[in-house]
Design a protein around this motif. Structure first.
Motif, short mmCIF file in Angstrom:
data_model
loop_
_atom_site.label_atom_id
_atom_site.label_comp_id
_atom_site.label_asym_id
_atom_site.label_seq_id
_atom_site.Cartn_x
_atom_site.Cartn_y
_atom_site.Cartn_z
N ILE A 83 11.71 7.16 -20.89
CA ILE A 83 11.57 8.52 -20.38
C ILE A 83 11.35 8.54 -18.87
O ILE A 83 11.74 9.49 -18.19
CB ILE A 83 10.42 9.25 -21.12
N GLU A 84 10.76 7.48 -18.32
CA GLU A 84 10.54 7.42 -16.86
C GLU A 84 11.83 7.17 -16.10
O GLU A 84 11.87 7.37 -14.89
CB GLU A 84 9.51 6.34 -16.52
N HIS A 85 12.89 6.76 -16.80
CA HIS A 85 14.16 6.42 -16.15
C HIS A 85 15.14 7.58 -16.07
O HIS A 85 16.10 7.50 -15.30
CB HIS A 85 14.85 5.29 -16.93
N VAL A 86 14.95 8.63 -16.85
CA VAL A 86 15.98 9.67 -16.95
C VAL A 86 15.78 10.74 -15.88
O VAL A 86 14.65 11.07 -15.51
CB VAL A 86 16.01 10.30 -18.36
N THR A 87 16.89 11.29 -15.39
CA THR A 87 16.80 12.30 -14.34
C THR A 87 16.35 13.65 -14.87
O THR A 87 15.76 14.45 -14.14
CB THR A 87 18.17 12.48 -13.65
N ASP A 88 16.61 13.93 -16.14
CA ASP A 88 16.26 15.22 -16.74
C ASP A 88 15.50 14.98 -18.04
O ASP A 88 16.05 15.14 -19.14
CB ASP A 88 17.52 16.05 -17.00
N PRO A 89 14.21 14.60 -17.97
CA PRO A 89 13.47 14.30 -19.20
C PRO A 89 13.35 15.48 -20.15
O PRO A 89 13.38 15.29 -21.37
CB PRO A 89 12.09 13.85 -18.68
N LEU A 90 13.26 16.69 -19.62
CA LEU A 90 13.16 17.86 -20.49
C LEU A 90 14.46 18.04 -21.28
O LEU A 90 14.43 18.26 -22.50
CB LEU A 90 12.85 19.11 -19.67
#
Length: 279
Positions: free
Chosen positions: A152-159
């Motif tokens: 989750i810390e790697h993604v640009t759009d966690p939401l």
């Protein structure tokens, strides 16, 4: 110019940290730490082809480092969804967690952008490993559990990612997130954090401090979430292993004594959340 928080939209964000030429801002309202500007999707797709080393020694070391985390998480998933079910592991890497769940009798699928790592996971498990972004996957059925270890810390759009994940979960299905808690380390000693490259820039785009993880899960539509510290990773380096073991033991002890109210800052966290019935 003010850069609003991508999670709570607050204008109360400020420069907080720079690592390897990448700037991070922190939201004073929700605590989210985020890279700004964000890298684009094409850059990240190329970047992650070399993120996981496919050499046998590296694969073995990662398996040993994550062994206790994998087993304890598998125990928790089994306790929460029952002895049968299907599990999707997003960012499955070399497939160690999937291998553990197959051993316990679960049906599994994985998602992994690194082609070399995905090939290893397929060989280990015989499972379907999707080699594309989670938003582009159309599963044939909903899952009883979705797990994301250090993703989750790697993604640009966690939401956006978590909303997609929720659509893949059956009602009452389980989400498991394991992620670092790095902001306190940066606040405590920024020069050391920068020397250790704790954000692995440009890999870690977010760090979920303060109330940001709870807010993220609320906005994505999840419920009944709880956060714990659980098992420690076991790095091959003896000094790092000692630090990891000691800090996790201390954190787990504090959490037990406080009945879950106190989690030691800086230690990786695991959050469990449920997919409620849609209104």
């Amino acid at each position: 110019m003010t850069t609003p928080c991508p999670l709570c939209d607050s204008a109360r964000t400020r420069p907080f940290y720079n690592e390897s030429g990448h700037d991070y801002r922190r939201c004073d309202s929700c605590g989210l730490l985020f890279m700004w500007p964000r890298p684009d999707a094409a850059f990240l797709a190329d970047h992650y082809q070399e993120y996981l080393d496919p050499e046998p020694d590296a694969v073995r070391d990662w398996g040993l480092e994550m062994r206790h985390v994998v087993r304890q998480t598998a125990d928790q998933v089994a306790a929460r969804i029952g002895p049968v079910g299907n599990v999707l592991d997003i960012g499955c890497g070399y497939g160690f967690f999937l291998e553990e769940m197959v051993r316990r009798g679960y049906a599994v699928e994985g998602v992994e952008l690194s082609k070399p790592a995905a090939a290893i996971a397929r060989q280990k498990t015989g499972a379907t490993i999707h080699g594309k972004a989670i938003e582009d996957i159309e599963p044939e059925e909903q899952f009883d559990a979705v797990t994301m270890f250090y993703v989750i810390e790697h993604v640009t759009d966690p939401l956006g990612v978590l909303r997609t994940v929720r659509s893949m979960l059956r009602t009452g299905g389980l989400l498991v997130l394991r992620y670092p808690n790095t902001t306190p380390i940066i606040r405590l000693c920024t020069p050391l954090a920068r020397k250790l490259t704790v954000m692995q820039a440009p890999s870690h785009i977010h760090d979920f401090a303060g109330r940001s993880m709870d807010l993220l899960l609320e906005q994505a539509g999840f419920a009944d979430f709880s956060t714990v510290t659980m098992a420690a990773t076991r790095p091959r380096n003896l000094v790092k292993r000692g630090i990891s073991t000691y800090t996790t033991l201390l954190s787990n002890t504090l959490a037990t004594l406080s009945r879950g109210r106190v989690l030691l800052p800086g230690v990786s966290r695991t959050t469990f959340a449920a997919n409620p019935a849609r209104q």
